[in-house]
Write an enzyme that holds these catalytic residues in place. Structure first.
Site, PDB file in Angstrom:
ATOM      1  N   LYS A 121       0.488  -4.012  -5.281  1.00  0.00           N
ATOM      2  CA  LYS A 121       0.108  -3.292  -6.679  1.00  0.00           C
ATOM      3  C   LYS A 121       0.263  -4.395  -7.725  1.00  0.00           C
ATOM      4  O   LYS A 121      -1.025  -4.517  -8.447  1.00  0.00           O
ATOM      5  CB  LYS A 121       1.090  -2.457  -7.089  1.00  0.00           C
ATOM      6  CG  LYS A 121       0.808  -0.972  -7.001  1.00  0.00           C
ATOM      7  CD  LYS A 121       1.553   0.804  -7.394  1.00  0.00           C
ATOM      8  CE  LYS A 121       1.296   1.627  -6.782  1.00  0.00           C
ATOM      9  NZ  LYS A 121       1.797   2.812  -7.696  1.00  0.00           N
ATOM     10  N   LYS A 204      -2.816   3.647   3.049  1.00  0.00           N
ATOM     11  CA  LYS A 204      -2.164   4.618   3.700  1.00  0.00           C
ATOM     12  C   LYS A 204      -2.911   5.495   1.985  1.00  0.00           C
ATOM     13  O   LYS A 204      -4.125   5.056   1.254  1.00  0.00           O
ATOM     14  CB  LYS A 204      -0.941   5.242   2.444  1.00  0.00           C
ATOM     15  CG  LYS A 204      -0.225   4.484   1.122  1.00  0.00           C
ATOM     16  CD  LYS A 204       1.129   4.658   0.956  1.00  0.00           C
ATOM     17  CE  LYS A 204       0.963   4.840  -0.702  1.00  0.00           C
ATOM     18  NZ  LYS A 204       1.647   5.408  -1.370  1.00  0.00           N
ATOM     19  N   LYS A 207      -3.327   8.627  -3.936  1.00  0.00           N
ATOM     20  CA  LYS A 207      -3.643   9.233  -4.809  1.00  0.00           C
ATOM     21  C   LYS A 207      -4.666   8.453  -6.317  1.00  0.00           C
ATOM     22  O   LYS A 207      -6.091   8.503  -6.746  1.00  0.00           O
ATOM     23  CB  LYS A 207      -3.165  10.275  -6.061  1.00  0.00           C
ATOM     24  CG  LYS A 207      -1.967   9.281  -6.784  1.00  0.00           C
ATOM     25  CD  LYS A 207      -1.327  10.671  -7.416  1.00  0.00           C
ATOM     26  CE  LYS A 207       0.298  10.576  -6.919  1.00  0.00           C
ATOM     27  NZ  LYS A 207       0.524   9.704  -7.008  1.00  0.00           N
TER      28      LYS A 207
HETATM   29  N1  AQP Z   1       0.087   8.542   2.659  1.00  0.00           N
HETATM   30  C1  AQP Z   1       0.886   8.703   2.202  1.00  0.00           C
HETATM   31  N2  AQP Z   1       1.708   9.582   2.690  1.00  0.00           N
HETATM   32  C2  AQP Z   1       3.092   9.990   3.484  1.00  0.00           C
HETATM   33  N3  AQP Z   1       3.632  10.603   1.916  1.00  0.00           N
HETATM   34  C3  AQP Z   1       3.050   9.785   0.756  1.00  0.00           C
HETATM   35  N4  AQP Z   1       3.560   9.780  -0.326  1.00  0.00           N
HETATM   36  C4  AQP Z   1       2.152   9.283  -1.244  1.00  0.00           C
HETATM   37  N5  AQP Z   1       1.624   8.651  -0.313  1.00  0.00           N
HETATM   38  C5  AQP Z   1       1.660   9.282   0.994  1.00  0.00           C
HETATM   39  C6  AQP Z   1       4.591   9.676  -0.858  1.00  0.00           C
HETATM   40  O1  AQP Z   1       4.163  10.700  -2.147  1.00  0.00           O
HETATM   41  C7  AQP Z   1       5.522  10.948  -3.409  1.00  0.00           C
HETATM   42  C8  AQP Z   1       4.961  10.592  -4.103  1.00  0.00           C
HETATM   43  O2  AQP Z   1       4.707   9.253  -4.389  1.00  0.00           O
HETATM   44  P1  AQP Z   1       4.464   8.556  -5.779  1.00  0.00           P
HETATM   45  O3  AQP Z   1       3.547   9.927  -6.324  1.00  0.00           O
HETATM   46  O4  AQP Z   1       5.034   8.375  -6.108  1.00  0.00           O
HETATM   47  O5  AQP Z   1       3.770   7.383  -5.585  1.00  0.00           O
HETATM   48  P2  AQP Z   1       2.742   6.463  -4.129  1.00  0.00           P
HETATM   49  O6  AQP Z   1       4.037   6.777  -3.064  1.00  0.00           O
HETATM   50  O7  AQP Z   1       2.583   5.402  -5.110  1.00  0.00           O
HETATM   51  O8  AQP Z   1       1.689   7.409  -4.542  1.00  0.00           O
HETATM   52  P3  AQP Z   1       0.167   7.363  -4.570  1.00  0.00           P
HETATM   53  O9  AQP Z   1      -0.707   8.691  -3.915  1.00  0.00           O
HETATM   54  O10 AQP Z   1      -0.167   5.981  -3.287  1.00  0.00           O
HETATM   55  O11 AQP Z   1      -0.355   6.964  -5.733  1.00  0.00           O
HETATM   56  P4  AQP Z   1      -0.894   5.704  -6.658  1.00  0.00           P
HETATM   57  O12 AQP Z   1      -1.821   5.852  -5.511  1.00  0.00           O
HETATM   58  O13 AQP Z   1      -0.381   5.890  -8.292  1.00  0.00           O
HETATM   59  O14 AQP Z   1       0.029   4.506  -6.079  1.00  0.00           O
HETATM   60  C9  AQP Z   1       6.255  10.005  -2.072  1.00  0.00           C
HETATM   61  O15 AQP Z   1       7.219  10.337  -2.319  1.00  0.00           O
HETATM   62  C10 AQP Z   1       5.657   8.790  -1.099  1.00  0.00           C
HETATM   63  O16 AQP Z   1       6.293   8.054   0.148  1.00  0.00           O
END
Ligand code: AQP
Length: 342
Positions: A121, A204, A207
């Site tokens: 990030k 991965k 969002k």
């Molecule tokens: N692609 C994924 N596959 C499986 N699990 C996922 N998680 C996120 N993306 C995937 C799981 O969702 C939970 C919440 O995630 P988060 O919002 O705390 O942060 P993150 O992992 O960084 O998710 P994002 O969607 O990628 O958010 P941004 O883009 O804001 O960084 C966690 O349990 C995560 O493992």
């Protein structure tokens, strides 16, 4: 509060999601659906909207408010029940940030700098990243340990942060000669612990990916879901009949995993049905399945979003219940550290 020997911590489940955008299929399959399973298994469960984590990168305030309520709506629509799970937003339970400060002083800089999420990030411009982004895992450790949570359902990408949470708990216990914080276990299970981008099978699904075509949002309508799956990157080969045949085919594996996770089937079962078929046949079947599974969640989210006061009331009650667990643990942690007046 008594300090508890490690063997005597009772099972308590905690997890959270950042309101940093709309919910994706990755968040749903990797996390939220499993939050519901752990609730339905009769565990004591606390689930949070981690708004303080979200602001480690810039969030427009109005959008953050909307995303927080939408995330709460997603939790409820997916089956979390506020009478059985404690649902709240992180910023409303001050003990998270208060314990995080203590952990900032227990954890080492090198531990934070080794985290893959920090490197991804912050990118090449680390000097310009927020201090909060570097300290993110310390706040995450506090989120978990302020409840003495023993189990944390997460996707694969969060494994390293849970390991760091254990390191912080162990160092705190050793530094102060106590057995106060549990060594928390990550719960990373099921066929969709890492859902990948629809545009690039090595990244991965996220969002905050700039391309909306890379992800399925829980709020997407049927046409949008069908279009995103139709345009998902694949290779020209037919599907294999066994899982072994997916090696080196990241995009094909991802779509098969998603199908299996949505239909509660193993990869082998999916391939028994679709082995030898082209993506031109598989993709419409996947789109129909995704729409059938996600449409009820999406429409319930829409209904709940029209009643923001109902959402706010649920979060306020959840925060009160969460504070009742967190505050005595913070008080004891402060006493252990040597803060007078705790
Ligand atoms: N692609 C994924 N596959 C499986 N699990 C996922 N998680 C996120 N993306 C995937 C799981 O969702 C939970 C919440 O995630 P988060 O919002 O705390 O942060 P993150 O992992 O960084 O998710 P994002 O969607 O990628 O958010 P941004 O883009 O804001 O960084 C966690 O349990 C995560 O493992």
């Amino acid at each position: 509060m008594q300090d508890t020997p490690q063997t005597q911590f009772t099972t308590r489940v905690f997890s959270g999601v950042q309101p940093s955008g709309g919910l994706t299929l990755g968040n749903y399959l990797g996390a939220i659906r499993r939050f519901v399973d752990m609730q339905d298994d009769g565990n004591e469960t606390l689930y949070c909207m981690v708004d303080q984590h979200a602001i480690t990168v810039w969030q427009d305030p109005a959008t953050l408010r909307r995303n927080t309520r939408q995330l709460a709506a997603g939790y409820l629509a997916a089956g979390l029940d506020p009478t059985r799970s404690i649902l709240f937003n992180q910023s409303q339970v001050a003990a998270h940030a208060q314990l995080a400060w203590v952990f900032n002083c227990v954890a080492r800089m090198g531990w934070m700098q080794r985290m893959t999420q920090w490197k991804d990030k912050a990118g090449k411009n680390q000097q310009n990243a927020s201090l909060g982004l570097l300290a993110y895992p310390s706040l995450m450790a506090a989120d978990i340990l302020i409840y003495h949570a023993t189990h944390v359902p997460v996707g694969e990408d969060q494994k390293q942060h849970i390991e760091l949470t254990r390191d912080i708990a162990i160092k705190f216990n050793n530094d102060f000669g106590v057995d106060f914080f549990p060594a928390t276990e990550p719960v990373i299970e099921g066929p969709a612990t890492r859902v990948m981008s629809l545009r690039d099978g090595t990244k991965k699904m996220s969002k905050s990916d700039p391309s909306d075509m890379s992800r399925i949002n829980l709020t997407d309508d049927a046409d949008t879901i069908a279009q995103k799956i139709r345009k998902a990157r694949t290779d020209p080969e037919a599907l294999p009949s066994e899982a072994k045949g997916l090696e080196g085919r990241a995009e094909a594996r991802n779509l098969v995993n998603i199908f299996g996770a949505l239909n509660e089937q193993s990869v082998d079962q999916v391939l028994a049905d679709f082995g030898g078929r082209q993506f031109s046949e598989f993709k419409p079947a996947l789109a129909d399945l995704a729409v059938a599974k996600l449409a009820p969640i999406s429409s319930e989210m829409g209904r709940l979003m029209e009643q923001p006061e109902e959402i706010d009331a649920i979060l306020a009650q959840g925060a009160e219940k969460a504070r009742a667990i967190a505050n005595p643990i913070l008080k004891r942690a402060y006493e252990i550290v040597g803060f007078v007046g705790a």
